[in-house]
Design a protein around this motif. Sequence first.
Motif, short mmCIF file in Angstrom:
data_model
loop_
_atom_site.label_atom_id
_atom_site.label_comp_id
_atom_site.label_asym_id
_atom_site.label_seq_id
_atom_site.Cartn_x
_atom_site.Cartn_y
_atom_site.Cartn_z
N SER A 166 0.83 -1.20 0.00
CA SER A 166 0.00 0.00 0.00
C SER A 166 0.87 1.26 0.00
CB SER A 166 -0.91 -0.04 1.23
OG SER A 166 -1.27 1.26 1.61
N ARG A 167 0.39 2.28 -0.71
CA ARG A 167 1.18 3.50 -0.85
C ARG A 167 1.34 4.25 0.47
NH1 ARG A 167 -1.74 8.27 -3.79
NH2 ARG A 167 -2.76 8.26 -1.77
N ASP A 168 0.22 4.42 1.17
CA ASP A 168 0.25 5.29 2.34
C ASP A 168 0.63 4.55 3.62
OD1 ASP A 168 -0.54 7.24 0.65
OD2 ASP A 168 -2.65 7.20 1.21
N TYR A 169 0.20 3.28 3.75
CA TYR A 169 0.37 2.61 5.03
C TYR A 169 1.03 1.25 4.89
CZ TYR A 169 -3.15 6.15 5.63
OH TYR A 169 -3.82 7.33 5.59
#
Lengths: 432, 303
Positions: free
Chosen positions: B133-136
């Motif tokens: 995942s990009r953010d998390y």
Amino acid sequence: MNRTQRIAAAAASALVVGVLAAGCGGSGSDSEGSGGKDVTLRVNLFGQFGYKDLYKQFEADHPGVKIVETAEGDLGKYNTKLSQQIAANASAGDVVAIEEGQTVNFLQAADKFVNLQDHGYDKLKDAYLPYVANATTSADGKTTIGLGTDVGGLAMCYRRDLFEKAGLPTDRDEVAKLWPTWDDFIATGEKFTTGIKDDKIHFIDAATNVYNSILMQGGDETYFDRDNKLVVDSNPAVKNAWDLANKMIDAKLTAKVQAFTKEWNAGFKNGSFATIACPAWMTGYIKGQAGDNFTGKWDIATVPGGGGNWGGSWLAVPKSSKHQKEALELIKFLASEEGQMGAFKSEGRLPSLPALYDTPELKDAKNPYFNNAPIGQLFVAGARNLKPVYLGAKNVPVRDAFENVLRSVESGDRSESKGWPAAVKAAEKAAK
Amino acid sequence: MRIRDRFAKTEARVAPYAFVSPFFIVFAIFGLFPLLYTAWVSLHDWSLLAGDQGYVGFANYRELFHDSDFWRALTNTVGIFLLATIPQLILATVLAQVLNARLRARTFWRMGVLLPNVTSVAAVGIIFGLIFSRDYGVVNWGLGHLGVNPIDWQGHRWSSWIAISVMVDWRWTGYNALILLASLQSVPKELYEAARIDGASAWRQFWSITVPMLRPTIIFVSIVATIGGIQLFTEPLLFGSGVNAISGGNSSQYQTVAMYLVQQAFTGQRFGYASTVAWVLFLIIAVFAVINVALLRRIKSVE
């Protein structure tokens, strides 16, 4: 093989056969259903409709009827599966939900649904919003496949606490005054960004969500005219929504998360955006995703551009159902005033029966999660003047194509100037 | 001739066919019929819900040939296939070699490598979607400690291909290792002993004994991997999420041919065109299988 091995092998193969049989039986029908008194109604929905208590009531009023609901969280997956089942005229269940964007599509297969006009639709239809009553009726007016349940309506949900931190007003009436138009909304977003001083917190979730909201405000047609001709290039509503969405991308207002993804859901929990275009059913979604920690931190104001609609559903009975009589009774119950009020109370789904709009139960309804926002008044005002929007049979593939290009501009893969021609080209291909 | 004799004779003649017939009957119903029916549909303008709109001959095939979206999907498929399969087979061979050595708790390790394959692919897809995942995501978190900026794994072509390949390899390396291990155990020990006496290094033993002895198994494993790889669908579908995950990213940067097929059939409602894609996909797999065999024939077999 010795004896134990033989027994083990036999047991293993029996197990395999058993598993296969169970796998096949999963979508099969109930054996006692047609012959005996017991009937199991299978209801296929997308997302949460809030029907649990209504089922219990229906089961109590109809001894021998059992209701089993399957709720698919992913609308894309749901539509794919339902298209397959309807095309094959098999195993679609006894009651299915049709989403707003798919009505014209499923009307192409109107012969695979029970025609409600043979079951007293004439007496029912005048109670619904005209748009809702007409959306699931075929062009020749002879077939109606679905009974309306909820409409989306449209408001703007916002985070009070973040607005306060950014130095903006928090009261919902004052917030509404900040953005009578979408340009004002963008200006507010710029103020928010300078005020919040945190590059992890954005003003809006995704460009596509505002884009769709603006597009649906724009008039009675979007990508297709009523002859199902693609009009993306000539319909100013599309270009207008596109340009406004691009302005928001330019101003770096968006959190660049794709709607209904894990990132988007995580965004609610981590508070990475401060506003979201908010149809009535979204209030239930926000509460489910953000959780109890955010009670009272969200609030609801009117949407820029005045009113609008996003989503809405109809219930239909596929012809492949073996219990059409009971299924028709069930959808009539769920779409009745009582059923719609139940769904409003549990999931915030806005009724499509205008008679309910003047009842105190709806007019005075407040949502404690959203700082006691008067949800009844907020959504009803827009729903009453809901203008019907015609969505062509290929609405979904074209919308997907437009959203994909818009997201690629948002993520920086494509420049803004290349976005529009690419979107038009992708739409032409998707409309084939 | 007595009736019993005649019956026995007929039985002897017919019985073998009767014994093999279940396969062919099942194949005819679930394999051959759909194959032919798909070919028939592919010659029509066929809408999923509105039904048959008329015969169009080879128009769908002509359109497909000029369809840049199809070629992009094919490039993605072959790219992911190569990126996944080559390391996977090398790793599986090495892993088989290691598992064949005298290890403590051997059965435990051997069963252990099969575990990723037993896990439901949906679970694998979701977990890897979170890992990348990009953010998390945990990968970006780890890279962050090395001073690398967060990568939008879904966003770029190369990164999405890598992530999906990792997912595929995670599932299939152990499975292939076990198949190779089984065949490794049938290699006579004497060959290695003789080689050791002649002073061959471990590397030389691997190339001159193990690989040639494993040739038939390697052919089998790589053909199965090819068929799976060209039909790749679930991993890339679950790698993305959201309402139109089937488009495989905003620019379809990781949409495989199988995903394109499903998108045309069920989002685009173009059943005839999707059938065309299905048939072309079938032919492509056949071509790849032939190339596979031709290449692997060149591995010397031990006489």
